[in-house]
Design a protein around this motif. Sequence first.
Motif, PDB file in Angstrom:
ATOM      1  N   UNK A 248      28.615  16.171   3.169  1.00 14.13           N
ATOM      2  CA  UNK A 248      29.104  16.049   1.794  1.00 14.13           C
ATOM      3  C   UNK A 248      29.604  14.637   1.525  1.00 14.13           C
ATOM      4  N   UNK A 249      30.321  14.084   2.490  1.00 12.82           N
ATOM      5  CA  UNK A 249      30.858  12.732   2.302  1.00 12.82           C
ATOM      6  C   UNK A 249      29.702  11.730   2.198  1.00 12.82           C
ATOM      7  N   UNK A 250      28.708  11.935   3.034  1.00 13.11           N
ATOM      8  CA  UNK A 250      27.570  11.030   3.021  1.00 13.11           C
ATOM      9  C   UNK A 250      26.830  11.081   1.682  1.00 13.11           C
ATOM     10  N   UNK A 251      26.629  12.304   1.175  1.00 14.74           N
ATOM     11  CA  UNK A 251      25.930  12.453  -0.110  1.00 14.74           C
ATOM     12  C   UNK A 251      26.798  11.947  -1.254  1.00 14.74           C
ATOM     13  N   UNK A 252      28.094  12.195  -1.153  1.00 13.88           N
ATOM     14  CA  UNK A 252      29.018  11.750  -2.193  1.00 13.88           C
ATOM     15  C   UNK A 252      28.950  10.229  -2.323  1.00 13.88           C
ATOM     16  N   UNK A 253      28.796   9.581  -1.180  1.00 19.45           N
ATOM     17  CA  UNK A 253      28.669   8.125  -1.156  1.00 19.45           C
ATOM     18  C   UNK A 253      27.485   7.640  -1.987  1.00 19.45           C
ATOM     19  N   UNK A 254      26.396   8.419  -1.920  1.00 19.92           N
ATOM     20  CA  UNK A 254      25.207   8.048  -2.703  1.00 19.92           C
ATOM     21  C   UNK A 254      25.512   8.110  -4.191  1.00 19.92           C
ATOM     22  N   UNK A 255      26.218   9.184  -4.591  1.00 19.04           N
ATOM     23  CA  UNK A 255      26.581   9.337  -6.005  1.00 19.04           C
ATOM     24  C   UNK A 255      27.485   8.180  -6.424  1.00 19.04           C
ATOM     25  N   UNK A 256      28.411   7.824  -5.531  1.00 18.80           N
ATOM     26  CA  UNK A 256      29.339   6.720  -5.827  1.00 18.80           C
ATOM     27  C   UNK A 256      28.562   5.421  -5.967  1.00 18.80           C
TER      28      UNK A 256
END
Length: 461
Positions: A248-256
């Motif tokens: 989740x953190x890794x994917x959230x980073x993409x959104x960020x």
Amino acid sequence: QEDFERRFNIPHITDVFPDAQPIPSTFCLKMRTPLLEDFAGGYPSDEEWHGYINNNDRVLLKVIKFSSPSSAGAECIDPGCSWVEQWVHRAGPREKIYFKPEEVKAAIVTCGGLCPGLNDVIRQIVITLEIYGVKKIVGIPFGYRGFSDNDLSEMPLSRKVVQNVHLSGGSLLGVSRGSPSVSDMVDSMEERGINMLFVLGGNGTHAGANAIHNECRKRRLKVAVVGVPKTIDNDILMMDKTFGFDTAVEEAQRAINSAYIEAHSAYHGIGVVKLMGRSSGFIAMHAALASGQIDICLIPEVPFHLHGPHGVLRHLKYLLETKGSAVVCVAEGAGQSFLRKTNATDASGNIVLGDIGVHIQQETKKYFKEIGVHADVKYIDPTYMIRACRANASDGILCTVLGQNAVHGAFAGYSGITVGICNTHYVYFPIPEVISYPRAVDPNSRMWHRCLTSTGQPDFI
Ligand code: ATP
Ligand code: MG
């Protein structure tokens, strides 16, 4: 000594059936390849090498000793910071097991929302059960609902069925919220002859699993109920992390990163990203730390004002003046006091939260319009894209080991337990210990301070 025993005593089949006789494990282990020097004194026996976990093995829960309350923050166990050792049961295969594999009918159920890694855990539970010699393995479709809905039939599972399921996200079995009564579920288990139940879900699901465990005990059924905590928010007490969080953190980073590019490429661009975290801001905090592109991180644990001289909006104005753009990430449970309460609940009884992301977007637009400053506000909500991802490598490993240990725990005769990772060791907890309340980010912790150092944000109070 007594204290930890009382606290982390995990229920075992012999509590109800004191005469239950274990059999030698059907899960064969060889811990290491013999080295040449091992042969010097004769070939070591299998017994010396078996590598099974002893029931008395324990893992220390807190591995840091604080010398003052100020260095401990809320980590401090008591006001004087005296040292209380807390030990939890080590997970893993036991030499003696309490179920004959040919008499086992194992069921797996996944409840609540989606989380990366569900399929990995299902897969590994099935594979490990087969290694023990279990032939009857089924999936209960669509969460607890699958126990009562006659239109839903159980799904036969085998290594062949699950072989490649981890290559995609979601849950092979489907998920749902809301459920039949506990006694109906146990009736259904009795009818189907299920004597091992693996439950993958969050706090609600675990409350259900513990209730099923208690009901089985009341009816004197020889059943093992084992949970695997699924919370993308990482809000389970005492565990290093729960599966899905890392992904989740890794994917959230993409959104960020997308929000950053949008904001950076626009004149006076502001990107707002809403991330998961109903009551705890771990995803937002970690994604902010990982990306290094967040100027303002807002989490449920830390109160903030939007308006006023020390509010978020005034800081955004400052950021536009100094940097030209800004990126905000906000956890879904943050700032709920700004939103109109609806008292609406979902099928499981969870309160439906107001949309803080949309609120911040609207308030930001309104504010800059009022003060006559141009601002180009873009809002991204990647929630469903993140939840549906397949697990990354580190979560894949976590899921695999948790799934294996869930099966080892059931065969060892434990019930009403859940599996977790604690100080890098895998352990069994009694369910009530880990779901009594959600774990939260400690605003006095080093990690939150590191996050503030990274974003450079002031207090918004
Ligand atoms: P998520 O983190 O996705 O919210 P969750 O496990 O908390 O996961 P819920 O929808 O709250 O998800 O609950 C999952 C299931 O557990 C539902 O079927 C719900 O009816 C059941 N459940 C929730 N609380 C209890 C409880 N106290 N006793 C028995 N069953 C419960
Ligand atoms: Mg929940």
